[in-house]
Design an enzyme around this catalytic site. Structure first.
Site, PDB file in Angstrom:
ATOM      1  N   MET A  25       0.778  -0.906  -0.226  1.00 43.91           N
ATOM      2  CA  MET A  25      -0.180  -0.306  -0.242  1.00 43.91           C
ATOM      3  C   MET A  25       1.021   1.637  -0.243  1.00 43.91           C
ATOM      4  O   MET A  25       1.617   1.236   0.789  1.00 43.91           O
ATOM      5  CB  MET A  25      -0.765   0.021   1.204  1.00 43.91           C
ATOM      6  CG  MET A  25      -1.934  -1.293   1.347  1.00 43.91           C
ATOM      7  SD  MET A  25      -3.370  -1.194   0.156  1.00 43.91           S
ATOM      8  CE  MET A  25      -3.988   0.281   0.616  1.00 43.91           C
TER       9      MET A  25
ATOM     10  N   CYS B 228       8.444   1.751   5.269  1.00 42.59           N
ATOM     11  CA  CYS B 228       7.770   1.386   6.393  1.00 42.59           C
ATOM     12  C   CYS B 228       7.888   2.715   7.480  1.00 42.59           C
ATOM     13  O   CYS B 228       9.124   3.392   7.015  1.00 42.59           O
ATOM     14  CB  CYS B 228       8.345   0.449   6.880  1.00 42.59           C
ATOM     15  SG  CYS B 228       7.407   0.405   8.816  1.00 42.59           S
TER      16      CYS B 228
ATOM     17  N   ASP C 283      -6.224  -1.468 -12.436  1.00 40.54           N
ATOM     18  CA  ASP C 283      -5.845  -1.274 -11.166  1.00 40.54           C
ATOM     19  C   ASP C 283      -6.990  -2.551 -10.132  1.00 40.54           C
ATOM     20  O   ASP C 283      -6.744  -2.863 -10.358  1.00 40.54           O
ATOM     21  CB  ASP C 283      -6.670   0.585 -10.855  1.00 40.54           C
ATOM     22  CG  ASP C 283      -5.867   1.357  -9.736  1.00 40.54           C
ATOM     23  OD1 ASP C 283      -4.477   0.728  -9.343  1.00 40.54           O
ATOM     24  OD2 ASP C 283      -6.695   2.014  -9.016  1.00 40.54           O
ATOM     25  N   GLU C 284      -6.112  -2.095  -9.356  1.00 40.24           N
ATOM     26  CA  GLU C 284      -5.852  -3.028  -7.747  1.00 40.24           C
ATOM     27  C   GLU C 284      -6.319  -4.672  -8.761  1.00 40.24           C
ATOM     28  O   GLU C 284      -8.062  -5.088  -8.610  1.00 40.24           O
ATOM     29  CB  GLU C 284      -7.427  -2.200  -7.655  1.00 40.24           C
ATOM     30  CG  GLU C 284      -7.441  -0.900  -7.038  1.00 40.24           C
ATOM     31  CD  GLU C 284      -6.501  -0.993  -6.464  1.00 40.24           C
ATOM     32  OE1 GLU C 284      -6.460  -2.310  -5.302  1.00 40.24           O
ATOM     33  OE2 GLU C 284      -6.324   0.035  -5.278  1.00 40.24           O
TER      34      GLU C 284
ATOM     35  N   LYS D  71       0.498   3.087  -7.182  1.00 39.28           N
ATOM     36  CA  LYS D  71       0.361   2.102  -8.510  1.00 39.28           C
ATOM     37  C   LYS D  71      -0.559   2.928  -9.072  1.00 39.28           C
ATOM     38  O   LYS D  71       0.267   2.337 -10.005  1.00 39.28           O
ATOM     39  CB  LYS D  71      -0.228   0.519  -7.294  1.00 39.28           C
ATOM     40  CG  LYS D  71       0.597  -0.365  -6.441  1.00 39.28           C
ATOM     41  CD  LYS D  71       0.530  -0.932  -6.384  1.00 39.28           C
ATOM     42  CE  LYS D  71      -0.806  -1.430  -5.606  1.00 39.28           C
ATOM     43  NZ  LYS D  71      -0.028   0.065  -3.417  1.00 39.28           N
ATOM     44  N   SER D  72      -1.472   3.289  -8.582  1.00 39.23           N
ATOM     45  CA  SER D  72      -2.291   4.609  -9.656  1.00 39.23           C
ATOM     46  C   SER D  72      -1.959   5.450  -9.752  1.00 39.23           C
ATOM     47  O   SER D  72      -2.207   5.861 -10.754  1.00 39.23           O
ATOM     48  CB  SER D  72      -3.534   4.427  -7.839  1.00 39.23           C
ATOM     49  OG  SER D  72      -4.240   3.376  -8.218  1.00 39.23           O
TER      50      SER D  72
END
Length: 208
Positions: free
Chosen positions: A11, A150, A92-93, A15-16
């Site tokens: 996450m 992280c 996407d996703e 990506k998007s």
């Protein structure tokens, strides 16, 4: 030969944003693209939304029992009827696709000669692979990891589920982050990218 690409990351790895940039790059060169996402991803309804604030309407949604290749072919036929063609399909996703739909994407690339760029995450909040992601990892021609960090500064590889401000390690595989605000924010489901060390600390040593 056109290829099926799987670009994955934890996450918040962009990506998007990367998908929207890829679409822009094609269109800047006068080429037409199609954007799609699984209908199960209700966040943003029929839009692809980046955490940087960019949004764009998809050309079609893929429901769980849809034939993704058949939907693509209908859109391609429409484009050709207007003297155009499709240069690329961007998804996407993609982790929310079924394995059969991932096979559809492979056939679009190989049999139709159209590059397919699928973006998604590999694992759920319990470190189990999503069925769509597992299939993409198995048959994609090209795999690319989109990296993020992280909270401790290490590379993030896991996705921690947070409800009411606390990490949880039980529940359904799919729970969409709706980005709740105000009074209901305390009970909203959100996610945080974690390295292996921080994941084990939060889970009490539990892995899967």
């Amino acid at each position: 030969m056109a290829k099926l690409y799987f670009r994955y990351g934890a996450m918040n790895s962009g990506k998007s944003t990367a998908l929207l940039q890829a679409a822009y790059n094609y269109e800047e060169r006068g080429q037409r693209v199609l954007l799609a996402k699984p209908a199960i991803d209700t966040k943003g309804a029929s839009e692809i939304s980046s955490r940087l604030g960019m949004t764009r309407e998809v050309d079609f949604l893929v429901a769980p029992y849809d034939d993704a290749r058949e939907i693509f072919l209908r859109h391609r036929a429409d484009a050709r009827a207007h003297g155009d063609d499709i240069a690329c399909l961007l998804i996407d996703e993609a982790q929310f696709l079924t394995p059969a739909q991932v096979d559809d994407l492979f056939r679009i690339a190989v049999e139709e000669g159209i590059p397919v760029l699928a973006y998604g995450i590999r694992n759920d909040f319990l470190t189990h692979a999503f069925p769509g992601s597992a299939r993409l990892l198995a048959i994609s021609h090209s795999l690319e990891e989109l990296k993020t960090i992280c909270r401790c500064g290490r590379k993030a590889v896991f996705n921690g589920r947070v409800i009411g401000g606390r990490f949880v390690f039980d529940g359904d595989q799919v729970a969409i982050d709706e980005g709740a605000e105000g009074a209901i924010a305390a009970a909203a489901t959100t996610y945080e990218s974690l390295c292996g060390t921080c994941y084990l600390e939060e889970s009490g040593g539990r892995l899967g």
